[in-house]
Design a protein around this motif. Sequence first.
Motif, PDB file in Angstrom:
ATOM      1  N   VAL A 216       0.836  -1.203   0.000  1.00 25.49           N
ATOM      2  CA  VAL A 216       0.000   0.000   0.000  1.00 25.49           C
ATOM      3  C   VAL A 216       0.871   1.254   0.000  1.00 25.49           C
ATOM      4  N   GLU A 217       1.927   1.245   0.802  1.00 26.09           N
ATOM      5  CA  GLU A 217       2.816   2.414   0.841  1.00 26.09           C
ATOM      6  C   GLU A 217       3.467   2.649  -0.518  1.00 26.09           C
ATOM      7  N   ARG A 218       3.948   1.596  -1.146  1.00 30.79           N
ATOM      8  CA  ARG A 218       4.589   1.737  -2.457  1.00 30.79           C
ATOM      9  C   ARG A 218       3.590   2.221  -3.505  1.00 30.79           C
ATOM     10  N   LEU A 219       2.369   1.712  -3.451  1.00 33.38           N
ATOM     11  CA  LEU A 219       1.354   2.128  -4.420  1.00 33.38           C
ATOM     12  C   LEU A 219       1.029   3.608  -4.281  1.00 33.38           C
ATOM     13  N   LEU A 220       0.875   4.064  -3.042  1.00 36.05           N
ATOM     14  CA  LEU A 220       0.544   5.476  -2.830  1.00 36.05           C
ATOM     15  C   LEU A 220       1.688   6.382  -3.265  1.00 36.05           C
ATOM     16  N   THR A 221       2.904   6.054  -2.861  1.00 34.86           N
ATOM     17  CA  THR A 221       4.027   6.928  -3.187  1.00 34.86           C
ATOM     18  C   THR A 221       4.404   6.853  -4.667  1.00 34.86           C
ATOM     19  N   ALA A 222       3.955   5.800  -5.365  1.00 43.30           N
ATOM     20  CA  ALA A 222       4.224   5.705  -6.801  1.00 43.30           C
ATOM     21  C   ALA A 222       3.406   6.702  -7.599  1.00 43.30           C
ATOM     22  N   HIS A 223       2.248   7.094  -7.075  1.00 41.09           N
ATOM     23  CA  HIS A 223       1.346   7.945  -7.841  1.00 41.09           C
ATOM     24  C   HIS A 223       1.010   9.274  -7.161  1.00 41.09           C
ATOM     25  N   LEU A 224       1.145   9.361  -5.855  1.00 34.68           N
ATOM     26  CA  LEU A 224       0.712  10.544  -5.119  1.00 34.68           C
ATOM     27  C   LEU A 224       1.901  11.329  -4.588  1.00 34.68           C
ATOM     28  N   THR A 225       1.646  12.548  -4.166  1.00 34.46           N
ATOM     29  CA  THR A 225       2.667  13.369  -3.535  1.00 34.46           C
ATOM     30  C   THR A 225       2.192  13.755  -2.133  1.00 34.46           C
ATOM     31  N   ARG A 226       3.150  14.127  -1.294  1.00 37.46           N
ATOM     32  CA  ARG A 226       2.854  14.521   0.085  1.00 37.46           C
ATOM     33  C   ARG A 226       1.779  15.604   0.104  1.00 37.46           C
ATOM     34  N   GLY A 227       0.802  15.423   0.986  1.00 39.44           N
ATOM     35  CA  GLY A 227      -0.301  16.368   1.090  1.00 39.44           C
ATOM     36  C   GLY A 227      -1.544  15.944   0.334  1.00 39.44           C
ATOM     37  N   ASP A 228      -1.413  14.960  -0.572  1.00 38.46           N
ATOM     38  CA  ASP A 228      -2.594  14.483  -1.302  1.00 38.46           C
ATOM     39  C   ASP A 228      -3.566  13.803  -0.337  1.00 38.46           C
ATOM     40  N   ALA A 229      -4.832  13.831  -0.693  1.00 39.52           N
ATOM     41  CA  ALA A 229      -5.880  13.244   0.133  1.00 39.52           C
ATOM     42  C   ALA A 229      -6.157  11.806  -0.295  1.00 39.52           C
ATOM     43  N   VAL A 230      -6.320  10.934   0.701  1.00 35.69           N
ATOM     44  CA  VAL A 230      -6.582   9.510   0.469  1.00 35.69           C
ATOM     45  C   VAL A 230      -7.811   9.113   1.274  1.00 35.69           C
ATOM     46  N   ALA A 231      -8.775   8.470   0.630  1.00 38.79           N
ATOM     47  CA  ALA A 231      -9.994   8.020   1.307  1.00 38.79           C
ATOM     48  C   ALA A 231      -9.740   6.665   1.951  1.00 38.79           C
ATOM     49  N   ILE A 232     -10.051   6.559   3.244  1.00 42.43           N
ATOM     50  CA  ILE A 232      -9.912   5.286   3.945  1.00 42.43           C
ATOM     51  C   ILE A 232     -11.167   5.022   4.768  1.00 42.43           C
ATOM     52  N   GLU A 233     -11.412   3.748   5.007  1.00 44.20           N
ATOM     53  CA  GLU A 233     -12.584   3.349   5.790  1.00 44.20           C
ATOM     54  C   GLU A 233     -12.467   3.895   7.212  1.00 44.20           C
ATOM     55  N   ASP A 234     -13.604   4.181   7.806  1.00 44.73           N
ATOM     56  CA  ASP A 234     -13.618   4.685   9.178  1.00 44.73           C
ATOM     57  C   ASP A 234     -14.686   3.947   9.971  1.00 44.73           C
TER      58      ASP A 234
END
Length: 444
Positions: free
Chosen positions: A164-182
């Motif tokens: 998950v970390e590799r997938l996010l950092t492959a496409h997103l930049t710091r400060g981008d918003a990510v939707a997660i279950e709550d």
Amino acid sequence: MTSTVADQVRRDVVRGTAGEISEGIRNLISAGALAPGDALPPIRALADDLAVHRNTVAAAYRLLVAAGVVETQGRRGSFVRSIPLLDGEGGSFSPGRVDLASGNPDSALLPDLRAALGRTSYVPRLYGAAATEPLLDSWARSSIEQEVRRPNSITITNGAVDAVERLLTAHLTRGDAVAIEDPCFLASIGTLKANGFRAVPMDIDNSGITPQGLLRALESGVRAVICTPRAHNPTGVSMSADRAAILGSILAKFPHVMVIEDDHFSAVSSNRYYRLAPMSTTRWALVRSVSKFLGPDLRVAVVASDLDTGIRLSTHLRSGANWVSHLQQRLSAELMGDPEVVDGLADARAVYDRRRVILKDALSEHDIVIPDTLDGLNVWVPLNRDSEPVVDRLAERGWLVRDGSQFSATPDRRHRALRVTTSTITSEQAREFASALAEILAST
């Protein structure tokens, strides 16, 4: 603090551009003159000290935030970013107390890795060998391709959290918003914090992410969605076929948003997998790790993804640089293809099912009702009051459980609930725990 920062920054500033101010402050942080948690001067005050326009200082602070060394806290100002304290799974040894908080599988239901190591046909790999073990690649494609039904790439990572970390950092930049279950998986919360992503919560019910929760997150501008399609941790909820179809139709209107499905409990889940990402989604990934059913020490996850994402992942996991242990890959593949192990996983599924029901029935005898949609290693017990005192009182009586607020996607959405790990619970423990909880709830 303002004069100290201004004096030291002024020594390194030639023209006072935003970049130079940012670089000067970064130098102070690196040198230890500014420590994590220290406040930066107000923008106007530092601008006056440096004789520059306040917009220049504001731009410098934005650069620092983008670099991940400073965080803003609204009207409180800007601060040197601290290393986040992250919660994780695992038990804590506490003599005389029953650990129902660990989130661990039952070690007695895991395959014998020592015996499996003696049987493996592993051949030592040297630099230059293919990054993916052929046997694991073959198993992954045969077990996943019929479910994703589109061109895909297979990548092996060091477990689901790494994936998950590799997938996010492959496409997103710091400060981008990510939707997660709550409520959310602890490791997902930690991944977002550690990498500077902004968490946007999505409500869940007994069928998974709610359509309203997903739509609100998408309309707020998230760049990625992380979903647990079944055996959601901490609630045990699995996404239904109807809900998956509804959520997919919503996501179809946002094809640029990456969709990551973390199917961590696949081999021992009691529920079917229903795909979330629609065919229109450009960037997607299905992650299947093995630690929950082969053992936490096997840090292996199979990632099926779109072709572009696969290329991005393989760039960082290429041969000769940072591949996943071939020994772990080979062992995982041989275990998943071993009929005795497959039979053992079926037995484990039945045992975990039975133990969840044991606790559910024990709680129901005290009129403590939990949802019927259960899966995974834990049971989620909603409360009508603050859960922290209940957790403390249970600990005093010898029971360790997790406070539901630990699984909140954002600090402002605290959950009043308990997460109880049932992977090793006995009938007697379930009855005694339910009785203790009922007494505590009745007395407060």
